[in-house]
Motif scaffolding. Sequence first.
Motif, PDB file in Angstrom:
ATOM      1  N   ALA A 232       0.857  -1.181   0.000  1.00  0.00           N
ATOM      2  CA  ALA A 232       0.000   0.000   0.000  1.00  0.00           C
ATOM      3  C   ALA A 232       0.895   1.233   0.000  1.00  0.00           C
ATOM      4  CB  ALA A 232      -0.926  -0.005   1.209  1.00  0.00           C
ATOM      5  N   LEU A 233       0.279   2.402  -0.180  1.00  0.00           N
ATOM      6  CA  LEU A 233       1.039   3.637  -0.289  1.00  0.00           C
ATOM      7  C   LEU A 233       0.507   4.701   0.656  1.00  0.00           C
ATOM      8  CD1 LEU A 233       1.316   3.800  -4.177  1.00  0.00           C
ATOM      9  CD2 LEU A 233       3.173   3.275  -2.574  1.00  0.00           C
ATOM     10  N   GLY A 234       1.430   5.543   1.151  1.00  0.00           N
ATOM     11  CA  GLY A 234       1.046   6.662   1.993  1.00  0.00           C
ATOM     12  C   GLY A 234       1.890   7.879   1.688  1.00  0.00           C
ATOM     13  N   THR A 235       1.414   9.044   2.121  1.00  0.00           N
ATOM     14  CA  THR A 235       2.166  10.280   1.901  1.00  0.00           C
ATOM     15  C   THR A 235       2.964  10.703   3.123  1.00  0.00           C
ATOM     16  OG1 THR A 235       0.189  11.576   2.467  1.00  0.00           O
ATOM     17  CG2 THR A 235       0.596  11.161   0.140  1.00  0.00           C
ATOM     18  N   ASP A 236       2.743  10.082   4.271  1.00  0.00           N
ATOM     19  CA  ASP A 236       3.577  10.241   5.464  1.00  0.00           C
ATOM     20  C   ASP A 236       3.767  11.706   5.834  1.00  0.00           C
ATOM     21  OD1 ASP A 236       5.249   9.790   7.587  1.00  0.00           O
ATOM     22  OD2 ASP A 236       6.749   8.677   6.483  1.00  0.00           O
ATOM     23  N   GLN A 237       4.941  12.275   5.579  1.00  0.00           N
ATOM     24  CA  GLN A 237       5.223  13.652   6.009  1.00  0.00           C
ATOM     25  C   GLN A 237       4.807  14.687   4.961  1.00  0.00           C
ATOM     26  OE1 GLN A 237       8.649  15.708   5.596  1.00  0.00           O
ATOM     27  NE2 GLN A 237       9.753  14.307   4.260  1.00  0.00           N
ATOM     28  N   HIS A 238       4.199  14.246   3.840  1.00  0.00           N
ATOM     29  CA  HIS A 238       3.588  15.145   2.861  1.00  0.00           C
ATOM     30  C   HIS A 238       4.591  16.051   2.161  1.00  0.00           C
ATOM     31  CE1 HIS A 238       0.152  13.528   4.832  1.00  0.00           C
ATOM     32  NE2 HIS A 238       0.333  14.225   5.916  1.00  0.00           N
ATOM     33  N   ALA A 239       5.791  15.529   1.924  1.00  0.00           N
ATOM     34  CA  ALA A 239       6.694  16.239   1.024  1.00  0.00           C
ATOM     35  C   ALA A 239       6.016  16.393  -0.336  1.00  0.00           C
ATOM     36  CB  ALA A 239       8.010  15.469   0.880  1.00  0.00           C
ATOM     37  N   VAL A 240       5.187  15.418  -0.668  1.00  0.00           N
ATOM     38  CA  VAL A 240       4.336  15.453  -1.860  1.00  0.00           C
ATOM     39  C   VAL A 240       2.987  14.859  -1.473  1.00  0.00           C
ATOM     40  CG1 VAL A 240       3.998  14.579  -4.202  1.00  0.00           C
ATOM     41  CG2 VAL A 240       6.301  15.174  -3.428  1.00  0.00           C
ATOM     42  N   ILE A 241       1.904  15.460  -1.914  1.00  0.00           N
ATOM     43  CA  ILE A 241       0.578  14.849  -1.775  1.00  0.00           C
ATOM     44  C   ILE A 241       0.055  14.627  -3.185  1.00  0.00           C
ATOM     45  CG2 ILE A 241      -1.791  15.133  -0.950  1.00  0.00           C
ATOM     46  CD1 ILE A 241      -0.759  16.624   1.446  1.00  0.00           C
ATOM     47  N   ASP A 242       0.315  13.436  -3.707  1.00  0.00           N
ATOM     48  CA  ASP A 242      -0.032  13.138  -5.085  1.00  0.00           C
ATOM     49  C   ASP A 242       0.000  11.618  -5.259  1.00  0.00           C
ATOM     50  OD1 ASP A 242      -0.011  12.606  -7.858  1.00  0.00           O
ATOM     51  OD2 ASP A 242       0.926  14.536  -8.307  1.00  0.00           O
ATOM     52  N   PRO A 243      -1.162  10.977  -5.350  1.00  0.00           N
ATOM     53  CA  PRO A 243      -1.150   9.505  -5.445  1.00  0.00           C
ATOM     54  C   PRO A 243      -0.458   8.987  -6.694  1.00  0.00           C
ATOM     55  CG  PRO A 243      -3.370  10.380  -5.801  1.00  0.00           C
ATOM     56  CD  PRO A 243      -2.532  11.511  -5.323  1.00  0.00           C
ATOM     57  N   TRP A 244      -0.524   9.758  -7.794  1.00  0.00           N
ATOM     58  CA  TRP A 244       0.076   9.297  -9.042  1.00  0.00           C
ATOM     59  C   TRP A 244       1.599   9.334  -8.966  1.00  0.00           C
ATOM     60  CZ3 TRP A 244      -3.494   7.111 -11.990  1.00  0.00           C
ATOM     61  CH2 TRP A 244      -4.812   7.420 -11.679  1.00  0.00           C
ATOM     62  N   ILE A 245       2.140  10.360  -8.346  1.00  0.00           N
ATOM     63  CA  ILE A 245       3.588  10.405  -8.149  1.00  0.00           C
ATOM     64  C   ILE A 245       4.019   9.324  -7.166  1.00  0.00           C
ATOM     65  CG2 ILE A 245       5.419  11.796  -7.116  1.00  0.00           C
ATOM     66  CD1 ILE A 245       4.300  14.208  -8.523  1.00  0.00           C
ATOM     67  N   GLU A 246       3.211   9.083  -6.151  1.00  0.00           N
ATOM     68  CA  GLU A 246       3.556   8.047  -5.161  1.00  0.00           C
ATOM     69  C   GLU A 246       3.594   6.667  -5.828  1.00  0.00           C
ATOM     70  OE1 GLU A 246       5.198   8.586  -1.882  1.00  0.00           O
ATOM     71  OE2 GLU A 246       3.584  10.052  -2.008  1.00  0.00           O
ATOM     72  N   MET A 247       2.601   6.372  -6.680  1.00  0.00           N
ATOM     73  CA  MET A 247       2.589   5.085  -7.383  1.00  0.00           C
ATOM     74  C   MET A 247       3.804   4.970  -8.296  1.00  0.00           C
ATOM     75  SD  MET A 247      -1.422   4.334  -8.333  1.00  0.00           S
ATOM     76  CE  MET A 247      -2.147   5.972  -8.383  1.00  0.00           C
ATOM     77  N   ARG A 248       4.084   6.043  -8.992  1.00  0.00           N
ATOM     78  CA  ARG A 248       5.211   6.001  -9.926  1.00  0.00           C
ATOM     79  C   ARG A 248       6.544   5.917  -9.178  1.00  0.00           C
ATOM     80  NH1 ARG A 248       2.966   9.155 -12.973  1.00  0.00           N
ATOM     81  NH2 ARG A 248       3.994  11.168 -12.817  1.00  0.00           N
ATOM     82  N   ALA A 249       6.662   6.581  -8.042  1.00  0.00           N
ATOM     83  CA  ALA A 249       7.891   6.508  -7.257  1.00  0.00           C
ATOM     84  C   ALA A 249       8.130   5.094  -6.734  1.00  0.00           C
ATOM     85  CB  ALA A 249       7.837   7.501  -6.100  1.00  0.00           C
TER      86      ALA A 249
END
Length: 510
Positions: free
Chosen positions: A364-381
């Motif tokens: 699963a994925l999370g943004t944690d400390q919110h350096a970025v809030i973007d699910p698409w970037i999180e998936m790609r990262a």
Amino acid sequence: MSGGGGTDGSGARTSAPAPLWCAAAWLGDRGVVGGVRVVPAGDGTVASLEAGVAARAGDTVLPGVVFPAAANAHSHAFHRVLRGRTHNGASGSFWTWRESMYAAARQLTPELYEELATAVFAEMVVTGWSSVAEFHYVHHRPDGSPYGSGTTGTTGQTGAPAPAGSGTAGSADGPDGPHAMELALARAAVRAGIRLTLLDTCYLAGGFGRPAGPDQARFTDASANAWLRRFASLREVMAERFPASAVTVGAGLHSVRAVPPEALAEISGALPPDVPVHIHLSEQPAENEACLAATGLTPTGLLSSTGLLTSRLSAVHATHLTAADIDLLGGAGTTVVMCPTTEADLADGIGPAGGLQRAGARIALGTDQHAVIDPWIEMRALEHGERLATGGRPQFTPAELLAAGTGSGLRAQGRPPAGLEPGAVCDLVAIDPRSVRTTGSDPEQLVYSATAQDVTDVVIGGVPAAHRGRHLGLGDPADLLAAVLGKMDGGAGRSAHRSDSRTDLGAAAP
């Protein structure tokens, strides 16, 4: 964009939403299909779905390509304060960054945290997240005394806050009442329209064999039993005030550094079986070294020995694992919550996502400390981290990345599936396939090219919630964030959020 339906102040549904017509939609194994009409039920789930049909009068039209909305499996809302403020060019680490986090935590009051969390949750909504697991440990006043106790200056909580109407300070829902910080987060989530799983987090120590320090006083409870009693009280309070579709309570264990082995075992045996459990795991090598020195076990091995390593557990980060750790986590069917943009920002490292998935864990994925809030970037990262670690491409299929960003996150929150099928929760996000970033992309590979800037519409419970970066109830999240960050800067000065400490903090708990 318009659509029927609505909620009352608690987040409960008050009317049935209008049907939705998607120009195209991702239907799982069927891929991207054109002309998908979705009829939401009164409870915000999908009542029926047709593909290959035209829009009808009264339908809410969703242009572009529609996907299930994302599920954020790990968040610390107040960490958003630190975005773009901890990169001062000096030598630093996770541990020096932590000093800035403590400075931000010291400023929080229930009123300020509600305003901040409302802005952060609104930012999540407009970028395509419809639910969030908030890993919450700022429980008490800065001196450690519990809200609702009527006293200050007493560290080390002894149990649940006094009940409403008991004559203690603060009304039941007031800024100094029982569970004041937790209720502030719940109200913020309802106002933003995001589904909240509040992970009330147990935090008892400052490291193996070390008491909590002054900066951790407002995080801690006196014992595992004291936390369990406060946790039970909180579950009752939240269930009385909010529907489960809007707010639920899960359990957080901060880390094996902050919760001693005997407390882990006590909590493992006492939590109700339906409660999701999350823990930070092996984010830093120092944690592994300290755990081995204190217990002779890796953090994963310690969780296994205390009975916590089960399919209801979500292990956050899991960056530095042994082969045996991977087998244990996979064999137990755990969910591993990776936060790739945070792990990169904090120089944590790249976790073994592919190996964990092959071993049987869900990612699963999370943004944690919110350096970025973007699910698409999180998936790609997540995908890019695996490519960098392995030297191969691709590592995850588009469907696997979407599962990490959606279904696995909901499972980690203890929530039912969402998406485009009858019976699923009707939480959706529409992506523009004709932007400068996405033009020319295969619609089924938009996960590799889209960002939050390409989100045209967000639907939560069948009801439109955001349109082209604006929250339909709250406006531009940037305005909300600017207002609350201005208050925080005025209260403590911008320098309070900068990371410039050179202290070697070893394996102390963040």
